[in-house]
Design a protein around this motif. Structure first.
Motif, PDB file in Angstrom:
ATOM      1  N   ASN A 111      21.127   4.398  24.125  1.00 53.62           N
ATOM      2  CA  ASN A 111      20.599   3.035  24.087  1.00 53.62           C
ATOM      3  C   ASN A 111      19.473   2.741  25.058  1.00 53.62           C
ATOM      4  O   ASN A 111      18.819   1.708  24.927  1.00 53.62           O
ATOM      5  CB  ASN A 111      21.745   2.045  24.324  1.00 53.62           C
ATOM      6  CG  ASN A 111      22.738   2.080  23.190  1.00 53.62           C
ATOM      7  OD1 ASN A 111      22.495   1.521  22.141  1.00 53.62           O
ATOM      8  ND2 ASN A 111      23.842   2.775  23.388  1.00 53.62           N
ATOM      9  N   ASN A 112      19.238   3.568  26.029  1.00 58.26           N
ATOM     10  CA  ASN A 112      18.146   3.346  26.984  1.00 58.26           C
ATOM     11  C   ASN A 112      16.974   4.266  26.666  1.00 58.26           C
ATOM     12  O   ASN A 112      17.139   5.330  26.087  1.00 58.26           O
ATOM     13  CB  ASN A 112      18.608   3.576  28.414  1.00 58.26           C
ATOM     14  CG  ASN A 112      19.542   2.488  28.908  1.00 58.26           C
ATOM     15  OD1 ASN A 112      19.849   1.547  28.192  1.00 58.26           O
ATOM     16  ND2 ASN A 112      19.994   2.619  30.135  1.00 58.26           N
ATOM     17  N   VAL A 113      15.796   3.841  27.086  1.00 58.32           N
ATOM     18  CA  VAL A 113      14.584   4.630  26.869  1.00 58.32           C
ATOM     19  C   VAL A 113      13.870   4.785  28.201  1.00 58.32           C
ATOM     20  O   VAL A 113      13.709   3.821  28.948  1.00 58.32           O
ATOM     21  CB  VAL A 113      13.641   3.929  25.862  1.00 58.32           C
ATOM     22  CG1 VAL A 113      12.329   4.680  25.740  1.00 58.32           C
ATOM     23  CG2 VAL A 113      14.308   3.779  24.512  1.00 58.32           C
ATOM     24  N   SER A 114      13.460   6.004  28.500  1.00 56.24           N
ATOM     25  CA  SER A 114      12.634   6.255  29.674  1.00 56.24           C
ATOM     26  C   SER A 114      11.727   7.435  29.357  1.00 56.24           C
ATOM     27  O   SER A 114      12.090   8.591  29.554  1.00 56.24           O
ATOM     28  CB  SER A 114      13.505   6.547  30.900  1.00 56.24           C
ATOM     29  OG  SER A 114      12.697   6.728  32.030  1.00 56.24           O
ATOM     30  N   ASP A 115      10.548   7.124  28.827  1.00 57.32           N
ATOM     31  CA  ASP A 115       9.591   8.160  28.427  1.00 57.32           C
ATOM     32  C   ASP A 115       8.362   8.132  29.320  1.00 57.32           C
ATOM     33  O   ASP A 115       7.836   7.055  29.616  1.00 57.32           O
ATOM     34  CB  ASP A 115       9.119   7.941  26.985  1.00 57.32           C
ATOM     35  CG  ASP A 115      10.211   8.182  25.969  1.00 57.32           C
ATOM     36  OD1 ASP A 115      11.168   8.910  26.281  1.00 57.32           O
ATOM     37  OD2 ASP A 115      10.085   7.653  24.850  1.00 57.32           O
ATOM     38  N   ASN A 116       7.933   9.294  29.725  1.00 56.37           N
ATOM     39  CA  ASN A 116       6.678   9.451  30.463  1.00 56.37           C
ATOM     40  C   ASN A 116       5.751  10.290  29.602  1.00 56.37           C
ATOM     41  O   ASN A 116       6.122  11.376  29.165  1.00 56.37           O
ATOM     42  CB  ASN A 116       6.902  10.162  31.798  1.00 56.37           C
ATOM     43  CG  ASN A 116       7.820   9.394  32.712  1.00 56.37           C
ATOM     44  OD1 ASN A 116       7.930   8.186  32.633  1.00 56.37           O
ATOM     45  ND2 ASN A 116       8.510  10.112  33.591  1.00 56.37           N
ATOM     46  N   ARG A 117       4.541   9.796  29.397  1.00 58.80           N
ATOM     47  CA  ARG A 117       3.542  10.535  28.627  1.00 58.80           C
ATOM     48  C   ARG A 117       2.284  10.675  29.477  1.00 58.80           C
ATOM     49  O   ARG A 117       1.867   9.730  30.138  1.00 58.80           O
ATOM     50  CB  ARG A 117       3.186   9.806  27.340  1.00 58.80           C
ATOM     51  CG  ARG A 117       4.337   9.679  26.378  1.00 58.80           C
ATOM     52  CD  ARG A 117       3.952   8.798  25.185  1.00 58.80           C
ATOM     53  NE  ARG A 117       5.107   8.528  24.363  1.00 58.80           N
ATOM     54  CZ  ARG A 117       5.438   9.233  23.295  1.00 58.80           C
ATOM     55  NH1 ARG A 117       4.684  10.236  22.909  1.00 58.80           N
ATOM     56  NH2 ARG A 117       6.513   8.920  22.600  1.00 58.80           N
ATOM     57  N   LEU A 118       1.701  11.847  29.435  1.00 53.19           N
ATOM     58  CA  LEU A 118       0.457  12.107  30.142  1.00 53.19           C
ATOM     59  C   LEU A 118      -0.450  12.916  29.236  1.00 53.19           C
ATOM     60  O   LEU A 118      -0.055  13.952  28.704  1.00 53.19           O
ATOM     61  CB  LEU A 118       0.713  12.888  31.441  1.00 53.19           C
ATOM     62  CG  LEU A 118      -0.514  13.483  32.130  1.00 53.19           C
ATOM     63  CD1 LEU A 118      -1.479  12.397  32.579  1.00 53.19           C
ATOM     64  CD2 LEU A 118      -0.102  14.359  33.296  1.00 53.19           C
ATOM     65  N   THR A 119      -1.658  12.404  29.052  1.00 49.66           N
ATOM     66  CA  THR A 119      -2.706  13.153  28.361  1.00 49.66           C
ATOM     67  C   THR A 119      -3.814  13.389  29.376  1.00 49.66           C
ATOM     68  O   THR A 119      -4.249  12.458  30.052  1.00 49.66           O
ATOM     69  CB  THR A 119      -3.250  12.368  27.155  1.00 49.66           C
ATOM     70  OG1 THR A 119      -2.169  12.113  26.260  1.00 49.66           O
ATOM     71  CG2 THR A 119      -4.334  13.153  26.444  1.00 49.66           C
ATOM     72  N   ARG A 120      -4.233  14.635  29.490  1.00 49.73           N
ATOM     73  CA  ARG A 120      -5.257  14.973  30.478  1.00 49.73           C
ATOM     74  C   ARG A 120      -6.324  15.851  29.837  1.00 49.73           C
ATOM     75  O   ARG A 120      -6.016  16.821  29.144  1.00 49.73           O
ATOM     76  CB  ARG A 120      -4.632  15.706  31.665  1.00 49.73           C
ATOM     77  CG  ARG A 120      -5.628  15.978  32.759  1.00 49.73           C
ATOM     78  CD  ARG A 120      -4.958  16.554  33.977  1.00 49.73           C
ATOM     79  NE  ARG A 120      -5.919  16.654  35.073  1.00 49.73           N
ATOM     80  CZ  ARG A 120      -5.693  17.296  36.185  1.00 49.73           C
ATOM     81  NH1 ARG A 120      -4.528  17.879  36.399  1.00 49.73           N
ATOM     82  NH2 ARG A 120      -6.615  17.345  37.121  1.00 49.73           N
ATOM     83  N   ILE A 121      -7.579  15.483  30.086  1.00 48.67           N
ATOM     84  CA  ILE A 121      -8.722  16.258  29.606  1.00 48.67           C
ATOM     85  C   ILE A 121      -9.624  16.539  30.798  1.00 48.67           C
ATOM     86  O   ILE A 121     -10.018  15.622  31.519  1.00 48.67           O
ATOM     87  CB  ILE A 121      -9.499  15.491  28.517  1.00 48.67           C
ATOM     88  CG1 ILE A 121      -8.583  15.212  27.322  1.00 48.67           C
ATOM     89  CG2 ILE A 121     -10.736  16.264  28.092  1.00 48.67           C
ATOM     90  CD1 ILE A 121      -9.180  14.283  26.296  1.00 48.67           C
TER      91      ILE A 121
END
Length: 176
Positions: free
Chosen positions: A129-139
Motif C-alpha cells: 500500500n505504500n510507494v517510495s520510488d526514486n528515479r534518476l536520469t543522467r546524461i
C-alpha cells in the motif's frame, strides 16, 4: 502460533540479472565505441528493487592532419523502489524481527494481512500500500577539439554537459 518475521519478509529468490553488449571499430582517421547495458536486482527482503539501463557512444574523427574532434556520451536511467529508507527504518522489513513480538502474526485467521494495532505497522501491508520510488536520469556529454599547431604544442577546447533529472515519489497509506 509463533510468527517468524525474518522468514516472512525475506525474499529467498532475490534475482540479479545483468545484460550488456558493446561494439567498437574505426577506420582511417576515425574510431567509435558503443555500449548498452541493463541491470535488474531484487532485494533480499520484500519491497525493494533496483533497475538501470545505460548506454554510451564515443567517437573521434581526424578533421585534418592536425585537428581532431572527439565526443564521449553516456546516458542512464535508474529506478529504485526505496522501501527500506522510510520512517527511521522502523517500517523496514529488516527491523521487524527485532521490534515486533513473535506473538503478533503476519496474517489473520482468514489468511489476510493482519492489521494489528500498536506503534509498529505490518510490513506486508506497507509493501502493498505504500510507494517510495526514486528515479534518476543522467546524461553526460564531453566534446572537444584539439589542434596540434606546432611540434610539442597543442591547443584544445572542450564543451561538457552533465544533466541530471530526479523524481522522488512517496505515498504513505493513512491506515498505518
Amino acid at each position: 502460533p509463533e510468527a517468524h518475521w525474518d522468514k516472512v519478509v525475506t525474499n529467498r529468490d532475490a534475482i540479479i540479472q545483468q545484460h550488456s553488449f558493446s561494439a567498437s571499430g574505426g577506420g582511417e582517421g576515425h574510431t567509435f565505441f558503443a555500449s548498452l547495458g541493463y541491470m535488474q536486482q531484487e532485494a533480499t527482503v520484500i519491497g525493494s528493487a533496483f533497475e538501470r539501463i545505460s548506454g554510451s557512444l564515443n567517437f573521434s574523427k581526424d578533421l585534418t592532419k592536425n585537428i581532431t574532434f572527439s565526443s564521449n556520451n553516456q546516458a542512464s536511467h535508474m529506478l529504485q523502489n526505496a522501501f527500506l529508507e522510510t520512517s527511521a527504518y522502523f517500517e523496514s522489513p529488516r527491523s521487524v524481527k527485532y521490534f515486533l513480538s513473535p506473538l503478533v502474526t503476519p496474517y489473520d485467521q482468514e489468511g489476510n494481512i493482519n492489521l494489528f494495532g500498536g506503534s509498529l505497522p505490518n510490513p506486508l501491508y506497507l509493501v502493498e500500500n505504500n510507494v517510495s520510488d526514486n528515479r534518476l536520469t543522467r546524461i553526460v556529454t564531453n566534446n572537444g577539439v584539439t589542434w596540434d599547431f606546432a611540434k610539442g604544442f597543442t591547443f584544445g577546447s572542450t564543451f561538457n554537459v552533465d544533466m541530471q533529472l530526479y523524481n522522488f515519489r512517496t505515498y504513505s497509506n493513512p491506515t498505518y
